[in-house]
Each structure stands twice: as C-alpha cells, then as structure tokens.
Design a protein around this motif. Structure first.
Motif, PDB file in Angstrom:
ATOM      1  N   LYS A 120       0.767  -1.221   0.111  1.00  0.00           N
ATOM      2  CA  LYS A 120      -0.059   0.009   0.005  1.00  0.00           C
ATOM      3  C   LYS A 120       0.908   1.275  -0.100  1.00  0.00           C
ATOM      4  O   LYS A 120       0.560   2.266  -0.450  1.00  0.00           O
ATOM      5  CB  LYS A 120      -0.965  -0.136   1.099  1.00  0.00           C
ATOM      6  CG  LYS A 120      -1.956  -1.053   1.059  1.00  0.00           C
ATOM      7  CD  LYS A 120      -2.927  -0.944   2.227  1.00  0.00           C
ATOM      8  CE  LYS A 120      -2.713  -1.626   3.358  1.00  0.00           C
ATOM      9  NZ  LYS A 120      -2.284  -3.019   3.296  1.00  0.00           N
ATOM     10  N   SER A 121       1.972   1.327   0.651  1.00  0.00           N
ATOM     11  CA  SER A 121       2.666   2.381   0.801  1.00  0.00           C
ATOM     12  C   SER A 121       3.267   3.295  -0.417  1.00  0.00           C
ATOM     13  O   SER A 121       3.169   4.345  -0.642  1.00  0.00           O
ATOM     14  CB  SER A 121       4.118   2.234   1.642  1.00  0.00           C
ATOM     15  OG  SER A 121       3.889   1.155   2.674  1.00  0.00           O
ATOM     16  N   ARG A 123       5.658 -10.497   4.499  1.00  0.00           N
ATOM     17  CA  ARG A 123       5.253  -9.176   3.845  1.00  0.00           C
ATOM     18  C   ARG A 123       6.342  -8.971   2.418  1.00  0.00           C
ATOM     19  O   ARG A 123       5.587  -8.393   1.449  1.00  0.00           O
ATOM     20  CB  ARG A 123       5.358  -8.088   4.619  1.00  0.00           C
ATOM     21  CG  ARG A 123       4.444  -7.926   5.777  1.00  0.00           C
ATOM     22  CD  ARG A 123       4.960  -6.728   6.613  1.00  0.00           C
ATOM     23  NE  ARG A 123       3.946  -5.610   6.336  1.00  0.00           N
ATOM     24  CZ  ARG A 123       3.302  -4.902   7.020  1.00  0.00           C
ATOM     25  NH1 ARG A 123       2.845  -5.266   8.274  1.00  0.00           N
ATOM     26  NH2 ARG A 123       2.768  -3.676   6.816  1.00  0.00           N
ATOM     27  N   ASP A 151      -3.495   6.523   5.734  1.00  0.00           N
ATOM     28  CA  ASP A 151      -3.170   5.220   5.966  1.00  0.00           C
ATOM     29  C   ASP A 151      -3.931   4.600   7.036  1.00  0.00           C
ATOM     30  O   ASP A 151      -4.263   5.378   7.883  1.00  0.00           O
ATOM     31  CB  ASP A 151      -1.494   5.096   6.099  1.00  0.00           C
ATOM     32  CG  ASP A 151      -0.987   3.634   5.568  1.00  0.00           C
ATOM     33  OD1 ASP A 151      -1.756   2.908   5.261  1.00  0.00           O
ATOM     34  OD2 ASP A 151       0.189   3.263   5.802  1.00  0.00           O
ATOM     35  N   GLU A 152      -4.007   3.247   7.209  1.00  0.00           N
ATOM     36  CA  GLU A 152      -4.893   2.753   8.002  1.00  0.00           C
ATOM     37  C   GLU A 152      -6.124   3.305   8.349  1.00  0.00           C
ATOM     38  O   GLU A 152      -6.623   3.576   9.437  1.00  0.00           O
ATOM     39  CB  GLU A 152      -4.033   2.560   9.558  1.00  0.00           C
ATOM     40  CG  GLU A 152      -2.586   2.051   9.564  1.00  0.00           C
ATOM     41  CD  GLU A 152      -2.156   0.652   8.931  1.00  0.00           C
ATOM     42  OE1 GLU A 152      -3.242   0.041   9.260  1.00  0.00           O
ATOM     43  OE2 GLU A 152      -1.217   0.368   8.861  1.00  0.00           O
TER      44      GLU A 152
HETATM   45 MG    MG Z   1       1.081  -0.418   5.527  1.00  0.00          MG
END
Ligand code: MG
Ligand code: ADP
Ligand code: ZN
Length: 723
Positions: free
Chosen positions: A41-42, A317, A134-135
């Motif tokens: 996502k980043s 990840r 984010d989040e």
């Molecule tokens: Mg993240």
C-alpha cells in the motif's frame, strides 16, 4: 513510472493493482484502497509523491512505525520526515521549516496533531499535492481500531478541498468502507479492492500433540530467521519462551502484563534482528512493519478468523514463502468457552461464540483452508487445489503414467544401468552439458524426449517406479538405477500403468524458483553484512535490504555494479551507498566457491524501460539541458515553474543520471561560497546553508550547487572504484 519505481525503490514490476492505483492518484482523483497486509500500500502514495510538485501528507496512527518508514524512504533517496509527539519542539520546528521551504516530498503526521489549531495554521502555509490516510479503518467505529482523532480528518479534507485524498486499509468489511468514504468526504473515489489471498503463505493446522517438539522442528527449519508464536495466556508465553531458551533458541515473551519499557525494548530487539523469536499474546505485532517474518505459530486456538488472518498476515510481507501453523485441540475450545461465559452482554456473547465456532470449523476443515478464509472475507476462490495449505498439499491424484514410465525405463536401459536418477533425468530432458556429450548420451534415442516434466517430477516418478518394483536402486553412496524383471516385461508387453502422486498446482513461477535455489551460505554472509550496516546506521536491517533482495543476490550472484543494479530492491541511492560493500561480499564469496553470475531476467525488460523513459517529464528536462538551455528557458519551454525544473534536475542526479551541470552554476564567487557553506554545515540540508549565507543567495542556487557537488562526489567514487 517504472523508471521511478526502479530508481527510488529498486523494483522492476508493480505488485497487483499498484500501477492502476498510482495512475489514478496522479490524475488527482480520490481513491479508496483495500489491500491485504504486505500488498504494497505504501508505494501507492509514495510514488505519486515523487511525481507531484508539492508535498504529500501521510496520516498514520502508528507512531512507532513513522520513524522506520521515514528512514526507509531516506535510504532510497526520498526526502521525507515525520511530526509526532516523539519530536522535541526544536526538531518539530526544523521539520516544519523544511516543509515550508519545499525541501520535503513526504511528511508523516500523527492524527492527534490535526486537532491543534497551531498545527492547522502551519498546514495552511504548505503547498500540499496529496493527502494519504493510511490505516483508514481507524476512522470507523466498526473497525477494530477506532481512533477518535481520525474524525478530524473530515476538517482537513474540507480545508484542502482541491487536493486528492487516498485512503488505504487492510480491513475489508463493507461497513468500514462506507464509513471511510463518508467521514473523509471522498468524492467519487475510484475503489480498488485487491484479492485477500496471500499466495506466499502456507496454512496448516496440526493436532495439538507433542506440541512443543513439533514447535522445535518448525523453528529448526527457520533457524536464525524471525518467528512469532501466539499463545492464549501470559503465563504460557513466559513458559514457552523459557522452554525455547532451554533448547538453545533465543526467544522472548511479550504480553500486556509486562512493563511498558520492557515491551518496547522487546519489540525493538525483534525489529532489529537481535532476537528472532517472540512468544506473545495477541498484543504483539500491531505496530510493526517487519517484512521478513517467516513463521507464525498459533500455539492455541485463536478467538476469531479475523484475528487469525491478521496475525498470520504478519508473515512474509516481502513475498517470500512463509509458514502459518495452528495447533488445534478441541480442549482449547473449552478454555475459550470458560472466558466467553463471563461476557455479560447476551448479544456480545452470542457474537463471540459464533466467531469461535467459525474458527473451529476452519480447524476441522477437510477442504482447502485458503478457500474457506477467502470466502469468509467475502471473496471468491476458484482454484481446485491451492498448493499452499495442508489439505491441498495432502491431496493425491492418479494419472496415466504409461508413457513416462516407458521413457524412463528405456533411458535407464540405454545408459546401461550405470547412472543415477540425476543423470537419467538430464538425458531425458536433453540437458546440454559436457558430461553428457562426453558419454555420447546426446546421441541416444532417448535424449531430450521429455519436455513436460521437471527434474523434480522425474525424481518423484522414479521413486514411484521403484515402489512399483519396475526400477531398483543399486549401490549406496552413488546409487544407480536398474530395471527389474517386471520392468523389462512391462516394456516388452507395452502394459498400461496408473500411478498416484501428490496433487499439484500449476508450474512454479520464476520467482519461487529463485527463492528455492539461492546460495544459502552467501545469503547468510549478506545477512551478517546487513546487520552490521544496519547497526552502524541505527536503522532496522530490513530497511537496508529485504530478505527477498538478499536472496535474489544469492541466486544471481551479480559481480558488477551494472548487474547488481538489476536486482529487485536495489535502487539508485542504495546502489550508490551500499553497492560496494555488497559487491565485495558477493565477489569474495564467488571467488572462494568458484561461482559465476547467472543471467538476470530483467535485461530484456531494461531495454523496454529505456524506450518508455523517452517522453517522461524528466527526460524532457534532460534533453533540454543537453541542448544547453538555461533554467529559465527550460521552464518557459515546458510551461513549468523554474523550481520544478530544478527539482527535476535534482531528482535526475539523485537517481544516478550523469549530466553536465556546469552551465547552470552561479558565478564563480557565489559557487565557491556555497560550496564552502555546504562543507561547513557538513550536511546536505538547505536551511543551515541558507542561514549561513543569508538572503543574497537563493534556494534555487543552493539546490543546483548541491546537485552539482553530489554528482562530483559520485564521479569521484566511481573513478576510485575503477582504479
Ligand atoms: Mg502499511
Ligand atoms: P502494506 O502497507 O500493504 O502492508 P507495504 O507497503 O508495507 O505493504 O509493502 C510490503 C512489502 O512489499 C514491503 O517490503 C515493500 O518494500 C514491498 N513492495 C512494495 N511494492 C513492491 C513492488 N512493486 N515490488 C516488490 N516489492 C514491493
Ligand atoms: Zn488449499
């Protein structure tokens, strides 16, 4: 975009959806991104940040993570900073100044800042191009992690009404999604929902018997690599950690009952690879981005599948194969029941009971566990065999083996029953190697008659034919294959043969092959080097290079800068800063072990990239520079601000381009003064230098001279290297 991806992040390809998301953000459209942990996502806001002229604000609730994320960006040559409560007032002022001077590309901020009036005034002084939340599930009461401060983001949105917003989360429920759109006031957002399948994770449920021994076996497989073991109670975490320490594994417990300082030290040690194993209650893992966790064990039954998915999601990840193992006994249900009975609220209790029942159903499954998990999250899965859960892996299939058995037996006969399966397999698959030519086996009628079975497949089939007593093994140390009497009559009679083998999914991909066959000793050397550099620079090791990148190095064994730069994860800045250290480790190892480079697959693609680069905005600036235009002329011709043109030049230089910047330098007197000022301030930050020099000098001048000096340093370094 692929160019920026390689230069700043070192990657050759986008992960699923990244490219589409980035393209949409660059068009300044709002976006909602739902992607599992590790989905990447980043990058969806970090890469657009490099394309925009102004600042990208990133709101994130995980204060502990901000520093690591900013360090990771800096290590890639992206100018980034954060503002949260861990900064002193002076530090915060400094970061604010950098943002106002447009030095920063990315600024991370904690949500509680947004409520402070002073901070809002500060935001008004900035040229913001993009806001990333984010989040984003933290904005919803229906999420598992509601943060009231996130609600103030609605105000931010209203005050930056012309700026695109991108909201990102790994929480998929419809209700949370709607909340995000509503509270952030996203306008006609493009929605991106990725598959929640984590293809590199293997799921297994094991009976809870001799659990501790089974745990030791699992940890042995990943000795020295990172693992988390989740237990039900605090007491268990302590006991298991102590037991592991007795067995020579370095493990620490982690639970909410420990002192705050102890907890954060433990977490820090884990992130920095100082302790590989954490035995924890579910409290562990929320605030960490560690990408190389190889094993997640549930020593006890988890409360819900949401929790299980989230906890196992912390593995792998980086995309490398990782294991998730759950130890299950029906007795665990009784432990849970005891606690659930104490929930006073009737609906809440029923809810919890239902979640537990679904978890138990998952454990007792006779069908694909991946399919069940994805269906649970409302996603569809249509492969018959996932090839990555214990149920699918245990599945067998029968197949008609007549032809392949005939071929293999013939090859054994033709090579006079004097070779092992390795050689027979090479002959069958037509390997072009010296030994085969020397033996004249490339002239045999069986040479190269198999193209639909891999080496592993043929080895498996040889095993099955031995079990059928059609083949037999002779000799111990270097066993050779012989054909039995029944084998001979099988050949003569052209009999039919059906065999049973492990069911498989499609062909392994190139990347999974890489990750299997890398040089383990070299990988270990490189990890040590990484730890050393990480502790010198005081950053977590995964920020230096990920395990995936080190494994690629240990597979391709690149021995020139050029080839090292092709490894996935090696961007321009990392190549410049770390290239020498890693190259010399690789070359040493290669020399000692007589290893040569393997061909890198991206060579071809590299060419495409160059053609694609033509026409990129940077390339245009570069061309104009070659034509000898001044900054003002370039800006005019391109219809851009001078500052933008200068930022192109800075980024081109940072990304490793070599250009003649002399015509752009200020008069010699100015140049010398600026150079001395950079030297005196012994940093590349602009503000201190500007303060030293005063108002006569412009930021633009400073930036150009800085780029020039940077390039000169780099040329020197490369010249030294060739000497
Ligand atoms: Mg993240
Ligand atoms: P998320 O926030 O969705 O959990 P991250 O942004 O932390 O995911 O990325 C997860 C991992 O994937 C990181 O190690 C990151 O460097 C890596 N990654 C991101 N994009 C790519 C890419 N295009 N190719 C290879 N690795 C990538
Ligand atoms: Zn499966």
């Amino acid at each position: 975009m692929l160019d920026l991806l390689k230069k700043y992040f070192g990657y050759d390809d986008f992960l699923p959806l990244q490219e589409e998301i980035i393209a949409s953000v660059i068009k300044r459209r709002d976006a909602l991104v739902i992607m599992p942990t590790g989905g990447g996502k980043s990058l969806c806001y970090q890469l657009p940040a490099l394309r925009f002229d102004g600042l990208t604000l990133v709101v994130s609730p995980l204060i502990a993570l901000m520093k690591d994320q900013v360090d990771a960006l800096k290590s890639n040559g992206v100018v980034a900073a954060f503002i949260n409560s861990t900064l002193s007032y002076a530090e915060m002022r400094r970061v604010q100044a950098l943002a106002q001077q447009r030095v920063l590309k990315i600024l991370y901020i904690a949500p509680e800042r947004l409520a402070l009036p002073g901070f809002r005034n500060f935001l008004r002084t900035l040229d913001v191009s993009l806001v990333a939340v984010d989040e984003a599930h933290c904005i919803s009461e229906w999420g598992h992690d509601f943060r009231p401060d996130y609600r103030t983001l609605g105000d931010l949105r209203r005050s930056l009404s012309h700026v695109p917003f991108i909201a990102l989360t790994a929480t998929a429920t419809e209700r949370v999604r709607e909340d995000i759109v509503a509270h952030l006031d996203l306008r006609d957002p493009q929605k991106f929902i990725a598959s929640f399948d984590r293809a590199n994770l293997e799921y297994a449920v094991r009976p809870k018997r001799n659990t501790f021994d089974a745990l030791l076996d699992l940890l042995e497989k990943y000795r020295g690599e990172s693992a988390i073991i989740y237990c039900f109670s605090r007491k268990d975490t302590e006991a298991v950690a102590a037991g592991l320490s007795d067995e020579g594994f370095h493990a620490l417990p982690y639970h909410a009952g420990l002192e705050h300082d102890v907890r954060s030290q433990t977490q820090e040690k884990f992130i920095r690879d100082e302790v590989p194993i954490i035995v924890a209650t579910i409290a562990f893992g929320m605030g960490i981005d560690k990408s190389d966790i190889r094993l997640i064990v549930h020593y006890d039954l988890p409360k819900s599948l949401e929790g299980y998915y989230q906890e196992t999601g912390r593995a792998g990840r980086d995309g490398l194969p990782s294991d998730c193992v759950l130890f299950y006994s029906y007795g665990d249900k009784i432990k849970h029941d005891f606690f659930l009975d104490q929930i006073a609220d009737e609906t809440e209790r029923q809810n919890a009971l239902e979640k537990l029942a679904q978890t138990i159903a998952f454990c007792e499954l006779q069908t694909c566990r991946r399919e069940y998990l994805l269906n649970y999250f409302g996603q569809h899965w249509d492969k018959e065999n996932c090839g990555g859960c214990d149920v699918c892996l245990a599945a067998t299939e029968t197949f008609d083996a007549t032809l392949i058995a005939q071929k293999m037996l013939s090859a054994v006969v033709r090579t006079n029953e004097r070779f092992g399966i390795g050689h027979v397999s090479q002959v069958l698959r037509g390997a072009n190697i010296k030994r085969i030519r020397e033996l004249g086996h490339d002239k045999l009628s069986v040479y190269g008659i198999v193209d639909d079975f891999s080496d592993d497949d043929l080895k498996e089939i040889a095993g099955l034919l031995i079990a059928q007593e059609l083949l037999y093994k002779k000799g111990r140390e270097y066993p050779t294959l012989g054909v039995t009497e029944s084998g001979r009559s099988f050949l003569k009679n052209r009999a039919q043969l059906t065999l049973t083998r492990r069911k498989r999914e499609e062909e392994p991909t190139a990347s999974s092959r890489t990750t299997r066959d890398y040089d383990r000793a070299l990988f270990d050397d490189l990890r040590l080097l990484r730890s050393r550099i990480a502790s010198e620079q005081n950053v977590p090791p995964y920020i230096i290079f990920s395990d995936a990148t080190l494994q690629h190095m240990a597979y391709y064994i690149p021995q020139s800068r050029e080839n090292l730069s092709r490894i996935s994860g090696v961007g321009a800045v990392k190549l410049a800063q770390l290239g020498d250290a890693f190259l010399s480790a690789i070359c040493d190892h290669a020399r000692q072990n007589n290893l040569t480079e393997r061909n890198l697959p991206s060579q071809q693609r590299g060419k495409n990239r160059n053609t694609r680069r033509k026409g990129s905005t940077y390339d245009l600036t570069k061309q104009l520079l070659h034509q000898g235009l001044s900054i003002a002329e370039m800006a005019k011709q391109r219809g851009l601000a001078e500052r933008t043109v200068i930022s192109h030049i800075e980024r081109l230089i940072l990304a490793g381009e070599d250009m003649d910047l002399r015509p752009l330098m200020p008069p010699l007197e100015h140049f010398k003064k600026i150079k001395t000022a950079f030297h005196t301030s012994s940093s590349t930050a602009l503000t201190p230098v500007k303060n030293l020099l005063g108002d006569v000098y412009s930021y633009d001048e400073l930036r150009l001279v800085r780029a020039f000096l940077h390039q000169r340093e780099r040329r020197k370094a490369t010249a030294d290297e060739h000497r």
